[in-house]
Design a protein around this motif. Sequence first.
Motif, PDB file in Angstrom:
ATOM      1  N   PHE A 111      -7.633  97.809  55.370  1.00  0.00           N
ATOM      2  CA  PHE A 111      -7.286  96.399  54.998  1.00  0.00           C
ATOM      3  C   PHE A 111      -6.106  95.757  55.729  1.00  0.00           C
ATOM      4  CE2 PHE A 111      -5.471  92.644  52.654  1.00  0.00           C
ATOM      5  CZ  PHE A 111      -6.768  91.858  52.298  1.00  0.00           C
ATOM      6  N   SER A 112      -5.082  96.526  55.794  1.00  0.00           N
ATOM      7  CA  SER A 112      -3.774  96.111  56.486  1.00  0.00           C
ATOM      8  C   SER A 112      -4.169  96.221  57.989  1.00  0.00           C
ATOM      9  CB  SER A 112      -2.754  97.014  56.290  1.00  0.00           C
ATOM     10  OG  SER A 112      -2.377  96.886  54.877  1.00  0.00           O
ATOM     11  N   LEU A 113      -4.959  96.925  58.550  1.00  0.00           N
ATOM     12  CA  LEU A 113      -5.173  97.004  60.128  1.00  0.00           C
ATOM     13  C   LEU A 113      -5.958  95.878  60.207  1.00  0.00           C
ATOM     14  CD1 LEU A 113      -5.755 100.722  60.701  1.00  0.00           C
ATOM     15  CD2 LEU A 113      -4.018  99.407  61.422  1.00  0.00           C
ATOM     16  N   LEU A 114      -7.033  95.326  59.655  1.00  0.00           N
ATOM     17  CA  LEU A 114      -7.773  94.263  59.774  1.00  0.00           C
ATOM     18  C   LEU A 114      -7.486  92.987  59.578  1.00  0.00           C
ATOM     19  CD1 LEU A 114     -10.781  93.286  60.283  1.00  0.00           C
ATOM     20  CD2 LEU A 114     -11.237  93.302  57.924  1.00  0.00           C
ATOM     21  N   SER A 115      -6.377  92.810  58.721  1.00  0.00           N
ATOM     22  CA  SER A 115      -5.708  91.567  58.446  1.00  0.00           C
ATOM     23  C   SER A 115      -4.698  91.476  59.557  1.00  0.00           C
ATOM     24  CB  SER A 115      -4.774  91.852  57.088  1.00  0.00           C
ATOM     25  OG  SER A 115      -5.565  91.774  56.176  1.00  0.00           O
ATOM     26  N   TRP A 120      -3.104  88.578  64.855  1.00  0.00           N
ATOM     27  CA  TRP A 120      -2.720  88.816  66.206  1.00  0.00           C
ATOM     28  C   TRP A 120      -3.762  88.027  66.905  1.00  0.00           C
ATOM     29  CZ3 TRP A 120      -5.764  91.035  69.764  1.00  0.00           C
ATOM     30  CH2 TRP A 120      -5.475  91.201  71.192  1.00  0.00           C
ATOM     31  N   PHE A 121      -5.174  88.015  66.699  1.00  0.00           N
ATOM     32  CA  PHE A 121      -6.062  87.512  67.376  1.00  0.00           C
ATOM     33  C   PHE A 121      -6.098  86.008  67.220  1.00  0.00           C
ATOM     34  CE2 PHE A 121     -10.248  85.444  68.105  1.00  0.00           C
ATOM     35  CZ  PHE A 121     -10.521  85.813  69.164  1.00  0.00           C
ATOM     36  N   VAL A 122      -5.633  85.333  65.939  1.00  0.00           N
ATOM     37  CA  VAL A 122      -5.666  83.831  65.837  1.00  0.00           C
ATOM     38  C   VAL A 122      -4.393  83.520  66.400  1.00  0.00           C
ATOM     39  CG1 VAL A 122      -5.549  82.225  64.143  1.00  0.00           C
ATOM     40  CG2 VAL A 122      -7.080  83.969  63.636  1.00  0.00           C
ATOM     41  N   ALA A 123      -3.200  84.138  66.283  1.00  0.00           N
ATOM     42  CA  ALA A 123      -2.158  83.710  66.874  1.00  0.00           C
ATOM     43  C   ALA A 123      -2.105  83.789  68.346  1.00  0.00           C
ATOM     44  CB  ALA A 123      -0.857  84.731  66.495  1.00  0.00           C
ATOM     45  N   ASP A 124      -2.752  84.729  68.876  1.00  0.00           N
ATOM     46  CA  ASP A 124      -2.694  84.734  70.390  1.00  0.00           C
ATOM     47  C   ASP A 124      -3.752  83.795  71.130  1.00  0.00           C
ATOM     48  OD1 ASP A 124      -1.665  86.242  72.822  1.00  0.00           O
ATOM     49  OD2 ASP A 124      -3.711  87.115  72.798  1.00  0.00           O
ATOM     50  N   ALA A 191      -8.913  89.526  53.734  1.00  0.00           N
ATOM     51  CA  ALA A 191      -8.527  89.853  54.854  1.00  0.00           C
ATOM     52  C   ALA A 191      -8.725  88.765  55.917  1.00  0.00           C
ATOM     53  CB  ALA A 191      -9.121  91.332  55.433  1.00  0.00           C
ATOM     54  N   LEU A 192      -9.790  88.125  55.868  1.00  0.00           N
ATOM     55  CA  LEU A 192      -9.855  87.062  56.656  1.00  0.00           C
ATOM     56  C   LEU A 192      -9.054  85.811  56.381  1.00  0.00           C
ATOM     57  CD1 LEU A 192     -11.621  85.756  59.020  1.00  0.00           C
ATOM     58  CD2 LEU A 192     -13.250  84.993  57.331  1.00  0.00           C
ATOM     59  N   GLY A 198      -2.275  83.559  58.306  1.00  0.00           N
ATOM     60  CA  GLY A 198      -0.984  84.040  58.991  1.00  0.00           C
ATOM     61  C   GLY A 198      -1.179  83.794  60.612  1.00  0.00           C
ATOM     62  N   GLY A 199      -2.289  83.931  61.233  1.00  0.00           N
ATOM     63  CA  GLY A 199      -2.254  83.817  62.710  1.00  0.00           C
ATOM     64  C   GLY A 199      -1.943  82.187  62.759  1.00  0.00           C
TER      65      GLY A 199
END
Length: 340
Positions: A111-115, A120-124, A191-192, A198-199
């Motif tokens: 869960f933590s890795l996926l979150s 990171w993807f949304v922020a980037d 997680a999504l 967060g992103g």
Amino acid sequence: MGVDLDAYVAEHGGQWRRLEALCQRGSLDAEEVDELIALYQRTATQLSVLRSRSPDPALVGQLSQLVLRARSRITGRSRPSLSAVTRFLVVGFPGAVYRAWPWWCGVATGFSLLSFLLMWFVADNPDTAAAFIGDDAAAELVESGFAGYYTEFSAPTFAFHLWTHNAWIAAQCLASGVLIVPVFYLLWQNALNIGVVGGVMISYGRADVFFGLITPHGLLELTGIFVAAGLGLRTGWAWISPPAELTRGQAVARAGRSAIVVALGLVGLFAVSALVEAFVTPAPVPVPLRVGLGAAVWLAFLAYVLILGRRATHPTPTPATGPAPVDHEVVVVTRRSGAQ
């Protein structure tokens, strides 16, 4: 056909008096418990005969009360006691959580890795925020929506809402675990949500606000979800690959008993996390203090499970008893020789 009451009482009265004496005795040994069960079965049969053939309501009523007392003595009275609650808190709940640690730790890791990957993807890729929630919603979330969520309602009302909401998610994970797929769906939804929010916050330069608000309660709250999901998945795996010595039904039943024990304990865990989220997370104090308080509560829970759970799973042998067997599952057993 009627029954000669005088002859019937003369024939069976001694058994009834003996049954009443056993019901009134403080403690019984194994032979007396066997005798109690046998007399209960005989008296219940005799009561059935009298009900169908005798018009004497007084005798029927007396025997009915005797049978009820005997049944209660055999099955035991379900009375909550301090010792039972203490044993649950010291042995039952931490032991069940400790034995399932590979499952919920695995869930926590995935869960933590996926979150963080989604974050990171949304922020980037800030444009992806529009695809998920829209530009206006993203701007409102950053400006006031995320922080305002924790102060929108009064703290007691907010805490109750959080408590019931998180307990409901955990219950779904535990109840649907045998199907496996619903558990992964619930984890993916959470997680999504964390990853996208967060992103967005990070992409707008508000990472400090996001982590400062979600960390105090999130550590304990998410751990409770991980435990529930892990126990649910373990129940599903018990159906797919039961131990060699058990049938599928027996394996699922054993895993289900542990899940029930954990479900009861998680009610308390989510009550604590709800109090932290309602009163600590939005408190007007420095962020390090809020995070420190939340982390302290979380570490206290982990220590509780590690210390007491290990002790429950691997009891310390005593000179009198020798090495104690390891109890791999929480199973409630009623000993016939211990009816009291």
